[in-house]
Design an enzyme around this catalytic site. Structure first.
Site, PDB file in Angstrom:
ATOM      1  N   ASP A 175      11.272 -12.773  81.970  1.00 20.79           N
ATOM      2  CA  ASP A 175      12.150 -13.037  83.104  1.00 20.79           C
ATOM      3  C   ASP A 175      12.213 -11.769  83.952  1.00 20.79           C
ATOM      4  O   ASP A 175      12.520 -10.688  83.433  1.00 20.79           O
ATOM      5  CB  ASP A 175      13.542 -13.423  82.603  1.00 20.79           C
ATOM      6  CG  ASP A 175      14.449 -13.855  83.729  1.00 20.79           C
ATOM      7  OD1 ASP A 175      14.275 -14.979  84.229  1.00 20.79           O
ATOM      8  OD2 ASP A 175      15.342 -13.066  84.101  1.00 20.79           O
ATOM      9  N   ASN A 222      14.166 -11.669  96.668  1.00 17.29           N
ATOM     10  CA  ASN A 222      14.168 -12.763  97.639  1.00 17.29           C
ATOM     11  C   ASN A 222      15.186 -12.536  98.749  1.00 17.29           C
ATOM     12  O   ASN A 222      14.947 -12.893  99.898  1.00 17.29           O
ATOM     13  CB  ASN A 222      14.452 -14.100  96.945  1.00 17.29           C
ATOM     14  CG  ASN A 222      13.207 -14.702  96.325  1.00 17.29           C
ATOM     15  OD1 ASN A 222      12.092 -14.413  96.726  1.00 17.29           O
ATOM     16  ND2 ASN A 222      13.395 -15.539  95.331  1.00 17.29           N
ATOM     17  N   ASP A 232      11.332 -17.378  88.337  1.00 20.59           N
ATOM     18  CA  ASP A 232      10.839 -16.059  87.961  1.00 20.59           C
ATOM     19  C   ASP A 232      10.707 -15.935  86.447  1.00 20.59           C
ATOM     20  O   ASP A 232      10.833 -14.855  85.889  1.00 20.59           O
ATOM     21  CB  ASP A 232      11.756 -14.967  88.523  1.00 20.59           C
ATOM     22  CG  ASP A 232      13.158 -15.008  87.937  1.00 20.59           C
ATOM     23  OD1 ASP A 232      13.608 -16.084  87.503  1.00 20.59           O
ATOM     24  OD2 ASP A 232      13.819 -13.944  87.907  1.00 20.59           O
TER      25      ASP A 232
END
Length: 167
Positions: free
Chosen positions: A43, A51, A86
């Site tokens: 992760d 983002n 992700d």
């Protein structure tokens, strides 16, 4: 192994969530399967900031770069997939050496960080990794996933950018 495009994640080219789950379940269901296997959940740390700050196009680029690092690192020795925004899953069918497995995960963690730095990405990328080993109580996709997820949670709560193994 030939895979239809619909079985692959469109952004990364890795196996998609459903395909990797199916293949792991298929492997674990083999009656003669005695060899220890392992599941790694990866992760990206603080991906939302990527983002939100440089933007989604940079975020997509980072995801593709990470997928490329994972694919290159394991070549044909593991099943590699993207299971969420992700989040990535790696399944190793041969995990007899626990120490080697942890060392591989640590090297992969460092490679991911180094790779994005070398590519002049405007963000520093770090990853947390949770590992589950198949055992008597951990012989299904669900049990391996839940165990790896607990290890990932430990890696995150212990400061991120680290590897944790759940027994």
């Amino acid at each position: 192994m030939y895979l239809e495009k619909s079985r692959l994640d469109p952004l990364t080219g890795l196996l998609n969530k459903y395909t990797i789950q199916f293949l792991v379940e298929e492997h674990l269901a083999k009656p003669a399967q005695k060899q220890p296997s392992a599941m790694l959940l990866l992760d990206l740390d603080h991906f939302k900031q990527i983002n939100d700050t440089p933007g989604h196009l940079i975020g997509d680029s980072v995801i593709r770069q990470i997928a490329s690092v994972i694919q290159d690192f394991f070549k044909d020795s593991a099943l590699c997939g993207r299971i969420g925004g992700d989040e990535f899953l790696v399944y190793l069918t041969d995990a007899a050496d626990r120490s080697l497995l942890i060392l591989q995960a640590e090297i992969l963690r460092q490679e991911i960080s180094n790779h994005t730095s070398r590519r002049n990405t405007p963000v520093k990328t770090q990853v947390s990794i949770g590992i589950a080993l198949s055992s008597g109580r951990c012989r299904t996709y669900k049990s391996l996933f839940e165990t790896a997820d607990k290890a990932l949670y430990l890696a995150k709560t212990d400061g991120r950018n680290r590897v944790a193994v759940s027994d």
